[in-house]
Structure formats: structure tokens, C-alpha cells
Design a protein around this motif. Structure first.
Motif, PDB file in Angstrom:
ATOM      1  N   ALA A  16       0.788  -1.308  -0.095  1.00  0.00           N
ATOM      2  CA  ALA A  16       0.008   0.106  -0.059  1.00  0.00           C
ATOM      3  C   ALA A  16       0.918   1.331   0.039  1.00  0.00           C
ATOM      4  CB  ALA A  16      -1.221   0.078   1.256  1.00  0.00           C
ATOM      5  N   VAL A  17       0.677   2.176  -0.721  1.00  0.00           N
ATOM      6  CA  VAL A  17       1.275   3.576  -0.953  1.00  0.00           C
ATOM      7  C   VAL A  17       0.267   4.489  -1.003  1.00  0.00           C
ATOM      8  CG1 VAL A  17       3.446   2.700  -1.859  1.00  0.00           C
ATOM      9  CG2 VAL A  17       1.523   3.366  -3.479  1.00  0.00           C
ATOM     10  N   TRP A  18       0.809   5.745  -0.738  1.00  0.00           N
ATOM     11  CA  TRP A  18      -0.126   7.004  -0.595  1.00  0.00           C
ATOM     12  C   TRP A  18       0.777   7.984  -1.468  1.00  0.00           C
ATOM     13  CZ3 TRP A  18       0.184   3.577   2.755  1.00  0.00           C
ATOM     14  CH2 TRP A  18      -1.126   2.955   3.566  1.00  0.00           C
ATOM     15  N   TYR A  19      -0.116   8.806  -2.210  1.00  0.00           N
ATOM     16  CA  TYR A  19       0.431   9.934  -2.891  1.00  0.00           C
ATOM     17  C   TYR A  19       0.867  10.962  -2.034  1.00  0.00           C
ATOM     18  CZ  TYR A  19       1.113  13.170  -6.780  1.00  0.00           C
ATOM     19  OH  TYR A  19       1.789  14.267  -7.794  1.00  0.00           O
ATOM     20  N   ASP A  20       1.936  11.290  -2.224  1.00  0.00           N
ATOM     21  CA  ASP A  20       2.441  12.638  -1.203  1.00  0.00           C
ATOM     22  C   ASP A  20       2.690  13.858  -1.709  1.00  0.00           C
ATOM     23  OD1 ASP A  20       5.018  12.922  -2.477  1.00  0.00           O
ATOM     24  OD2 ASP A  20       6.220  11.234  -1.041  1.00  0.00           O
ATOM     25  N   LYS A  21       3.042  14.879  -0.738  1.00  0.00           N
ATOM     26  CA  LYS A  21       2.972  16.163  -1.001  1.00  0.00           C
ATOM     27  C   LYS A  21       4.256  16.412  -1.958  1.00  0.00           C
ATOM     28  CE  LYS A  21       1.739  17.057   3.577  1.00  0.00           C
ATOM     29  NZ  LYS A  21       2.216  17.495   5.171  1.00  0.00           N
ATOM     30  N   SER A  22       5.334  15.816  -2.215  1.00  0.00           N
ATOM     31  CA  SER A  22       6.164  15.816  -3.186  1.00  0.00           C
ATOM     32  C   SER A  22       6.064  15.339  -4.509  1.00  0.00           C
ATOM     33  CB  SER A  22       7.478  14.994  -2.673  1.00  0.00           C
ATOM     34  OG  SER A  22       8.036  15.733  -1.387  1.00  0.00           O
ATOM     35  N   GLY A  23       4.708  14.563  -4.599  1.00  0.00           N
ATOM     36  CA  GLY A  23       4.565  14.140  -6.014  1.00  0.00           C
ATOM     37  C   GLY A  23       5.161  12.816  -6.391  1.00  0.00           C
ATOM     38  N   ASN A  24       5.213  11.974  -5.166  1.00  0.00           N
ATOM     39  CA  ASN A  24       5.722  10.626  -5.105  1.00  0.00           C
ATOM     40  C   ASN A  24       4.662   9.714  -4.362  1.00  0.00           C
ATOM     41  OD1 ASN A  24       8.173  11.153  -6.339  1.00  0.00           O
ATOM     42  ND2 ASN A  24       8.744  12.087  -4.253  1.00  0.00           N
TER      43      ASN A  24
END
Length: 92
Positions: A16-24
């Protein structure tokens, strides 16, 4: 509108991953970019659709969250489990 974050599963290993504030795509929900408006949610949704089309991630979804004392917490139990890690240890 309830705040939302963009989540998916990484294509290479299913984590599981989440889209972060850095665009990753990040494994820690605490770095997620949070959508506080309909427009923000639509923008994140478009990012998720593009990442899926580019075979970067699978099972892309917007997830409703709440922010408590600076911490991001999914509202649904399923997403809380995904955010906190598996309920059993991986066997290698």
C-alpha cells in the motif's frame, strides 16, 4: 466535504502506498497530500488515473481521512489496516 488522500498498491510488490506532497508514492500515510476541497480531490483522482494508466500503481482510490493532532487517520477500518501495515508478518 470530508478530507481525502490518494492511495494505491505499488505494482512491483503490492505494498500500500499514498500519493505524497512531493508528488511521489510513499509507504507512509503521514506524508500524504490531503484534499480538502472537491477540486483538490478531482486533481488527485486525475493523478491516480494517470499513474494507473502508466502502470505505476494498481487499485487507485481516494480514501476519506481525518486529521487529529497533525496525524492523518483513515476513517474506514480497512484503510487503517493498510496504513498501519499488515496484521500478520510476511513469511520470506
Amino acid at each position: 466535504m470530508t478530507s481525502q488522500v490518494l492511495t494505491a498498491n505499488r505494482l512491483t510488490d503490492g505494498i500500500a502506498v499514498w500519493y505524497d506532497k512531493s508528488g511521489n508514492w510513499n509507504e507512509w500515510i503521514g506524508r500524504s497530500e490531503v484534499a480538502h476541497s472537491k477540486e483538490d480531490a478531482e486533481r488527485l483522482e486525475a493523478i491516480g488515473k494517470k499513474a494507473y494508466a502508466n502502470n505505476e500503481v494498481l487499485d487507485v482510490n481516494l480514501v476519506e481521512v481525518e486529521e487529529i493532532e497533525g496525524q492523518i487517520r483513515p476513517l474506514r477500518l480497512r484503510e487503517r489496516i493498510r496504513a498501519e501495515g499488515p496484521t500478520i508478518e510476511y513469511m520470506i
